[in-house]
Design a protein around this motif. Structure first.
Motif, PDB file in Angstrom:
ATOM      1  N   ILE A 134       0.839  -1.203   0.000  1.00 52.58           N
ATOM      2  CA  ILE A 134       0.000   0.000   0.000  1.00 52.58           C
ATOM      3  C   ILE A 134       0.872   1.251   0.000  1.00 52.58           C
ATOM      4  CG2 ILE A 134      -1.698   1.311   1.333  1.00 52.58           C
ATOM      5  CD1 ILE A 134      -2.696  -1.466   2.381  1.00 52.58           C
ATOM      6  N   ARG A 135       1.930   1.245   0.811  1.00 50.34           N
ATOM      7  CA  ARG A 135       2.821   2.407   0.893  1.00 50.34           C
ATOM      8  C   ARG A 135       3.445   2.722  -0.465  1.00 50.34           C
ATOM      9  NH1 ARG A 135       7.868   3.707   0.961  1.00 50.34           N
ATOM     10  NH2 ARG A 135       8.548   1.532   0.747  1.00 50.34           N
ATOM     11  N   GLN A 136       3.944   1.712  -1.138  1.00 52.59           N
ATOM     12  CA  GLN A 136       4.581   1.928  -2.437  1.00 52.59           C
ATOM     13  C   GLN A 136       3.582   2.466  -3.460  1.00 52.59           C
ATOM     14  OE1 GLN A 136       6.649  -1.606  -3.740  1.00 52.59           O
ATOM     15  NE2 GLN A 136       7.890  -1.730  -1.886  1.00 52.59           N
ATOM     16  N   THR A 137       2.346   1.986  -3.389  1.00 55.19           N
ATOM     17  CA  THR A 137       1.327   2.445  -4.335  1.00 55.19           C
ATOM     18  C   THR A 137       0.939   3.893  -4.061  1.00 55.19           C
ATOM     19  OG1 THR A 137       0.472   0.165  -4.392  1.00 55.19           O
ATOM     20  CG2 THR A 137      -0.892   1.871  -5.371  1.00 55.19           C
ATOM     21  N   ILE A 138       0.822   4.265  -2.787  1.00 50.91           N
ATOM     22  CA  ILE A 138       0.509   5.657  -2.454  1.00 50.91           C
ATOM     23  C   ILE A 138       1.654   6.581  -2.867  1.00 50.91           C
ATOM     24  CG2 ILE A 138       0.130   7.285  -0.553  1.00 50.91           C
ATOM     25  CD1 ILE A 138      -1.483   5.166   0.853  1.00 50.91           C
ATOM     26  N   GLU A 139       2.884   6.142  -2.671  1.00 46.32           N
ATOM     27  CA  GLU A 139       4.015   6.956  -3.110  1.00 46.32           C
ATOM     28  C   GLU A 139       4.003   7.154  -4.619  1.00 46.32           C
ATOM     29  OE1 GLU A 139       7.642   5.312  -1.602  1.00 46.32           O
ATOM     30  OE2 GLU A 139       7.384   6.257   0.372  1.00 46.32           O
ATOM     31  N   LYS A 140       3.568   6.135  -5.353  1.00 45.86           N
ATOM     32  CA  LYS A 140       3.449   6.263  -6.799  1.00 45.86           C
ATOM     33  C   LYS A 140       2.376   7.281  -7.154  1.00 45.86           C
ATOM     34  CE  LYS A 140       4.538   5.032 -10.998  1.00 45.86           C
ATOM     35  NZ  LYS A 140       5.879   5.395 -11.553  1.00 45.86           N
ATOM     36  N   CYS A 167      -6.726  -2.974   0.635  1.00 45.64           N
ATOM     37  CA  CYS A 167      -7.192  -2.745   2.003  1.00 45.64           C
ATOM     38  C   CYS A 167      -8.329  -3.687   2.358  1.00 45.64           C
ATOM     39  CB  CYS A 167      -7.637  -1.293   2.167  1.00 45.64           C
ATOM     40  SG  CYS A 167      -6.275  -0.106   2.119  1.00 45.64           S
ATOM     41  N   THR A 168      -9.221  -3.910   1.418  1.00 46.78           N
ATOM     42  CA  THR A 168     -10.328  -4.830   1.666  1.00 46.78           C
ATOM     43  C   THR A 168      -9.804  -6.235   1.927  1.00 46.78           C
ATOM     44  OG1 THR A 168     -11.908  -3.560   0.353  1.00 46.78           O
ATOM     45  CG2 THR A 168     -12.374  -5.889   0.653  1.00 46.78           C
ATOM     46  N   ASN A 169      -8.824  -6.660   1.137  1.00 42.40           N
ATOM     47  CA  ASN A 169      -8.254  -7.989   1.338  1.00 42.40           C
ATOM     48  C   ASN A 169      -7.505  -8.094   2.663  1.00 42.40           C
ATOM     49  OD1 ASN A 169      -8.464  -9.976  -1.142  1.00 42.40           O
ATOM     50  ND2 ASN A 169      -8.358  -7.915  -1.974  1.00 42.40           N
ATOM     51  N   SER A 170      -6.936  -6.987   3.121  1.00 44.86           N
ATOM     52  CA  SER A 170      -6.225  -7.026   4.397  1.00 44.86           C
ATOM     53  C   SER A 170      -7.188  -7.115   5.575  1.00 44.86           C
ATOM     54  CB  SER A 170      -5.333  -5.787   4.560  1.00 44.86           C
ATOM     55  OG  SER A 170      -6.093  -4.637   4.818  1.00 44.86           O
TER      56      SER A 170
END
Length: 285
Positions: A134-140, A167-170
């Motif tokens: 998630i962090r890497q995707t938000i940084e992108k 997030c749903t899967n988590s």
């Protein structure tokens, strides 16, 4: 004049802007470390923390603001981030227009069960592997948002949808859990939002759904862990708290606003659900 600060648009200077992402540390510095007032948005907010310490107050519920967490705030919810020190992470805001532009239906958002407009809104705590993805995707997204590239909003929309799915899967929801919220519970909550100021009884909503009150309660309880009555009470209680805290209306005026025939009935209802009288809540808040 509204007693609670309300942000109508994603960007107060340009109503055409439908998405924005900011670093939490930059927001902290811009405010000079001062705590923002309780406020609400007419758009969706996703708060992603890498390092944080403090409290996040959402509709009068207090949640820990801590490392590696995600908060999902729906339009209309009153919230306040109280930081004990500078937070590091991201705040993403996007409107219904942004979703529509990217062909992301509101029903998709509702089916994910991440944004709860009048239920509890605790933080999501993904695993370390999920958090990093998630962090890497938000940084992108942050990088794209500042790149000026062609089809910027389309790229961000695709990545945002991916984040929401991650997030749903988590949450460890099964496909059956997700699809279940696509049916009766979603319809029921939509009807509550439409009628809660006048209709307080399960039987009214069951009739609109063409089922018996017992069947409605059984299905809602199975899908959400709360009875149909509790859902109705939760929506009325949140509305009452907002009016008591943020408006100058009297208890009598609030009672009539929320469909109670007598102020005494409202006071008894509020005390039963909240554990204190409306006047006590207002003085203690």
């Amino acid at each position: 004049m509204e007693a609670v600060k309300t942000y109508r648009n994603v960007n107060k200077l340009d109503s055409k802007i439908t998405f924005s992402v900011s670093k939490m540390q930059d927001i902290y510095d811009k405010r000079g470390g001062k705590v923002d007032e309780p406020h609400r948005h007419d758009f969706y907010t996703l708060v992603f923390t890498e390092k944080a310490k403090g409290t996040h107050k959402i509709d009068f519920n207090f949640y820990p603001l801590e490392d590696k967490s995600l908060f999902f705030i729906s339009p209309g919810q009153v919230h306040q981030i109280i930081e004990e020190k500078k937070s590091y992470g991201y705040a993403l805001v996007f409107s219904a227009d942004f979703l529509a532009y990217n062909n992301i239906s509101t029903s998709f958002i509702e089916d994910l069960n991440l944004f709860n407009d009048f239920e509890d809104s605790p933080p999501l705590k993904p695993s370390d592997i999920q958090f990093e993805e998630i962090r890497q995707t938000i940084e992108k997204i942050f990088s794209i948002h500042r790149s000026g590239m062609s089809y910027e909003l389309e790229a961000i929309g695709a990545l945002l949808k991916y984040i929401l799915i991650l997030c749903t899967n988590s949450c460890n929801l099964s496909s059956d859990d997700i699809s279940s919220s696509n049916s009766l519970l979603k319809q029921f909550k939509g009807l509550i939002e439409e009628h809660y100021k006048k209709e307080h009884h399960t039987s009214f909503y069951a009739e609109l759904l063409h089922i018996t009150p017992d069947h409605l309660n059984k299905v809602v309880k199975m899908q959400s862990g709360k009875s149909a009555k509790e859902h109705i009470q939760s929506r009325i209680t949140i509305a009452a708290k907002r009016l008591l805290y943020f408006s100058e209306l009297t208890n009598k005026e609030i009672a009539f606003e929320l469909g109670f025939s007598e102020p005494a009935n409202f006071s008894a209802f509020f005390k039963k659900c909240v554990g204190m009288s409306p006047s006590q809540f207002k003085s203690d808040s």
